[in-house]
Design a protein around this motif. Structure first.
Motif, PDB file in Angstrom:
ATOM      1  N   ILE A 259       0.839  -1.209   0.000  1.00 43.43           N
ATOM      2  CA  ILE A 259       0.000   0.000   0.000  1.00 43.43           C
ATOM      3  C   ILE A 259       0.869   1.252   0.000  1.00 43.43           C
ATOM      4  N   ARG A 260       1.963   1.231   0.753  1.00 38.45           N
ATOM      5  CA  ARG A 260       2.870   2.380   0.765  1.00 38.45           C
ATOM      6  C   ARG A 260       3.429   2.638  -0.634  1.00 38.45           C
ATOM      7  N   SER A 261       3.859   1.578  -1.300  1.00 38.68           N
ATOM      8  CA  SER A 261       4.406   1.724  -2.657  1.00 38.68           C
ATOM      9  C   SER A 261       3.368   2.292  -3.608  1.00 38.68           C
ATOM     10  N   TYR A 262       2.131   1.811  -3.483  1.00 42.68           N
ATOM     11  CA  TYR A 262       1.051   2.290  -4.358  1.00 42.68           C
ATOM     12  C   TYR A 262       0.775   3.768  -4.114  1.00 42.68           C
ATOM     13  N   LEU A 263       0.668   4.160  -2.842  1.00 41.35           N
ATOM     14  CA  LEU A 263       0.385   5.560  -2.518  1.00 41.35           C
ATOM     15  C   LEU A 263       1.541   6.464  -2.945  1.00 41.35           C
ATOM     16  N   ASP A 264       2.781   5.994  -2.711  1.00 43.71           N
ATOM     17  CA  ASP A 264       3.944   6.795  -3.137  1.00 43.71           C
ATOM     18  C   ASP A 264       3.943   7.001  -4.648  1.00 43.71           C
ATOM     19  N   ALA A 265       3.628   5.928  -5.394  1.00 42.25           N
ATOM     20  CA  ALA A 265       3.603   6.031  -6.861  1.00 42.25           C
ATOM     21  C   ALA A 265       2.516   6.996  -7.327  1.00 42.25           C
ATOM     22  N   CYS A 266       1.349   6.926  -6.688  1.00 43.67           N
ATOM     23  CA  CYS A 266       0.240   7.816  -7.072  1.00 43.67           C
ATOM     24  C   CYS A 266       0.540   9.270  -6.728  1.00 43.67           C
ATOM     25  N   LEU A 267       1.121   9.493  -5.540  1.00 47.35           N
ATOM     26  CA  LEU A 267       1.424  10.863  -5.110  1.00 47.35           C
ATOM     27  C   LEU A 267       2.565  11.468  -5.927  1.00 47.35           C
ATOM     28  N   ALA A 268       3.451  10.622  -6.489  1.00 50.28           N
ATOM     29  CA  ALA A 268       4.582  11.125  -7.267  1.00 50.28           C
ATOM     30  C   ALA A 268       4.174  11.549  -8.672  1.00 50.28           C
TER      31      ALA A 268
ATOM     32  N   HIS B  30       3.207  -4.149 -12.524  1.00 50.54           N
ATOM     33  CA  HIS B  30       2.932  -5.429 -11.883  1.00 50.54           C
ATOM     34  C   HIS B  30       1.621  -5.369 -11.103  1.00 50.54           C
ATOM     35  N   ARG B  31       1.066  -6.534 -10.869  1.00 44.82           N
ATOM     36  CA  ARG B  31      -0.136  -6.613 -10.033  1.00 44.82           C
ATOM     37  C   ARG B  31       0.220  -6.259  -8.594  1.00 44.82           C
ATOM     38  N   ARG B  32      -0.699  -5.574  -7.932  1.00 38.46           N
ATOM     39  CA  ARG B  32      -0.423  -5.111  -6.566  1.00 38.46           C
ATOM     40  C   ARG B  32      -0.407  -6.248  -5.548  1.00 38.46           C
ATOM     41  N   THR B  33      -0.849  -7.415  -5.964  1.00 40.32           N
ATOM     42  CA  THR B  33      -0.850  -8.538  -5.011  1.00 40.32           C
ATOM     43  C   THR B  33       0.563  -9.032  -4.721  1.00 40.32           C
ATOM     44  N   TYR B  34       1.518  -8.704  -5.599  1.00 37.75           N
ATOM     45  CA  TYR B  34       2.888  -9.174  -5.403  1.00 37.75           C
ATOM     46  C   TYR B  34       3.651  -8.233  -4.481  1.00 37.75           C
ATOM     47  N   ILE B  35       4.492  -8.835  -3.627  1.00 41.26           N
ATOM     48  CA  ILE B  35       5.374  -8.036  -2.775  1.00 41.26           C
ATOM     49  C   ILE B  35       6.421  -7.360  -3.657  1.00 41.26           C
ATOM     50  N   GLY B  36       6.635  -6.073  -3.451  1.00 42.66           N
ATOM     51  CA  GLY B  36       7.618  -5.343  -4.244  1.00 42.66           C
ATOM     52  C   GLY B  36       7.111  -4.983  -5.624  1.00 42.66           C
ATOM     53  N   ALA B  37       5.782  -4.979  -5.825  1.00 38.31           N
ATOM     54  CA  ALA B  37       5.217  -4.624  -7.122  1.00 38.31           C
ATOM     55  C   ALA B  37       5.572  -3.181  -7.459  1.00 38.31           C
ATOM     56  N   MET B  38       5.945  -2.952  -8.713  1.00 36.66           N
ATOM     57  CA  MET B  38       6.374  -1.634  -9.171  1.00 36.66           C
ATOM     58  C   MET B  38       5.463  -1.145 -10.294  1.00 36.66           C
ATOM     59  N   PRO B  39       5.326   0.169 -10.468  1.00 35.72           N
ATOM     60  CA  PRO B  39       4.539   0.680 -11.600  1.00 35.72           C
ATOM     61  C   PRO B  39       5.236   0.363 -12.911  1.00 35.72           C
ATOM     62  N   GLY B  40       4.503   0.402 -14.023  1.00 37.87           N
ATOM     63  CA  GLY B  40       5.047   0.059 -15.325  1.00 37.87           C
ATOM     64  C   GLY B  40       5.967   1.137 -15.879  1.00 37.87           C
ATOM     65  N   ARG B  41       6.575   0.793 -17.044  1.00 34.67           N
ATOM     66  CA  ARG B  41       7.539   1.697 -17.668  1.00 34.67           C
ATOM     67  C   ARG B  41       6.882   3.015 -18.080  1.00 34.67           C
TER      68      ARG B  41
END
Length: 445
Positions: A299-308, A402-413
């Motif tokens: 969730i932190r990674s998702y929020l950071d990606a969205c806020l960036a 990547h799908r958010r269900t995976y640990i360490g999922a990253m946004p696409g290129r």
């Protein structure tokens, strides 16, 4: 005959010092204490004490009037006997009085020292023989309604409750009940103004029923508010317990504070309602999780990606043909067909402003300037430039994310390129698209 009437009136007229009361109505046969602060009112008490200890108490129509005249006072008041006077300070006196007789105000002399009232005692009319049953029914209804009133106001004194329940005197109840129950002073004055006992009881019953209805509504509102407060307090208590357990287990990371920080950042972005609701929902999920859980990291990674993401940052297009040709000629020698194709693209965009996105394919052997041409297009249009190399990519998740269900999922290129460009409308170059590889893991093409 007229002379006899005049003599009777003159005999019943009484001249007494008067006190104008604010928000207080005194009834006969009731003991009341109140504070007096006005100079004229204190002088009236002193004058009454020097004379026969009687004073006329009458309520003001408006509480904020300092110097009341006869128009500012009600018609009916009470002749009362002063029982006790206690001087608290130079400008404040506490008085204990006992109401004796209901009286009508005839004249008011606003003298220099105190108010002097000319009043005539007026008794309440008795009950006719044919109305006794009606009065008896009103008294019973009053007592029944008072029992309902007690269920809403249990803080009433036991002495007051006993005196009302044990009495069957209509006159006593019509004076004692309004004097000791929490009615507005205007309603109490309405009962005091009523000269017939039957009318008094009817008005008193109406007021008591209205008060019961109002208190019933108040109780419902209180119950709803208390239910919401109890739910909030219960959640707060459980969250505090979770924090203490986390600290005992050595996991003292407070995800609630972190979620609050994310929540403030999301609200500061001023996004559309749907996006804001989605991000705030993720903040709430984070607040309910343990700081060390794997899902909280997702969730932190998702929020950071969205806020960036550059939500509100965009560049204004420059579609000037002369400027574009100047930039292309400066950066590239030759390549006339390529330059003409790019100028045609800009011309179409200038004619049709509603075009959302345009794709141009640059084909050629290595080193002919495909990447630099793309960079020049961005410079011509005054847009940011982002390059993403697809050489060796064999998983489509790298492009779309990547799908958010995976640990360490990253946004696409593509999302990463937009974040890097810091603009919502950059020129994105998909480089080395011919080197995409397809195998058993997937085919990104």
């Amino acid at each position: 005959m007229s002379e006899k009437v005049k003599i009777k009136i003159a005999r019943n007229v009484v001249h007494l010092p008067a006190i104008a009361l604010r928000g207080l109505v005194v009834f006969p046969n009731n003991v009341v204490h109140f504070e007096v602060g006005r100079t004229k009112s204190i002088a009236a008490i002193e004058a009454a004490m020097h004379a026969n200890s009687s004073v006329f108490l009458i309520a003001q129509r408006e509480m904020d009037i300092e110097e009341p005249t006869i128009r500012d006072l009600y018609t009916y008041g009470v002749i009362a006997e002063i029982k006790q006077v206690l001087r608290v300070s130079d400008d404040l006196v506490k008085v204990l009085v006992e109401g004796k007789t209901r009286a009508r105000l005839l004249e008011l002399d606003a003298g220099e020292k105190y108010l002097q009232a000319t009043v005539r005692p007026v008794a309440v009319r008795g009950i006719a023989a044919d109305k006794r049953n009606q009065v008896e029914a009103l008294v019973r209804s009053l007592k029944d309604c008072f029992e309902e009133y007690l269920s809403y106001s249990p803080q009433i004194s036991k002495d007051v409750v006993y005196n009302i329940i044990s009495s069957d005197s209509p006159l006593f109840l019509s004076e004692y009940m309004p004097a000791n129950l929490l009615f507005k002073y205007e309603d109490k004055q309405t009962i005091l103004n009523e000269s017939t006992l039957l009318g008094r009881l009817e008005k008193l019953l109406t007021l008591l029923r209205q008060e019961c209805q109002i208190m019933d509504i108040e109780r419902d509102l209180d119950d709803k508010v208390n239910a919401r407060m109890d739910k909030g307090q219960r959640e707060y208590y459980l969250r505090e317990q979770m924090n203490v357990i986390s600290e005992e287990l050595g996991d003292a990371e407070d995800t609630r504070a972190e979620a609050d920080t994310y929540r403030e950042k999301v609200k500061a972005l001023n996004l559309d309602e749907e996006s804001t609701e989605k991000l705030l929902k993720e903040c709430d999920r984070l607040a309910r999780m343990q700081g060390s859980s794997a899902e909280s990291g997702v969730i932190r990674s998702y929020l950071d990606a969205c806020l960036a993401l550059p939500w509100h940052t965009a560049t204004e297009d420059d579609l000037d043909q002369a400027h574009a040709r100047k930039v292309l000629d400066r950066e590239h020698y030759g390549l006339q067909k390529v330059k003409e194709r790019i100028l045609e693209l800009l011309a179409v965009r200038k004619l049709n402003q509603d075009v959302k996105g345009q794709i141009i394919c640059l084909v050629g052997p290595p080193g002919v300037g495909k990447t630099s041409i793309a960079h020049s297009i961005a410079e011509c249009m005054n847009r940011k430039f982002a390059r993403m190399s697809l050489g060796g990519v064999h998983d489509e998740a790298e492009i779309r994310g990547h799908r958010r269900t995976y640990i360490g999922a990253m946004p696409g290129r593509i999302i990463s390129a937009i974040t890097t460009a810091k603009s919502t409308n950059p020129v994105i170059l998909l480089d080395e698209i011919d080197k995409l590889a397809g195998d058993y893991k997937g085919d990104p093409s």
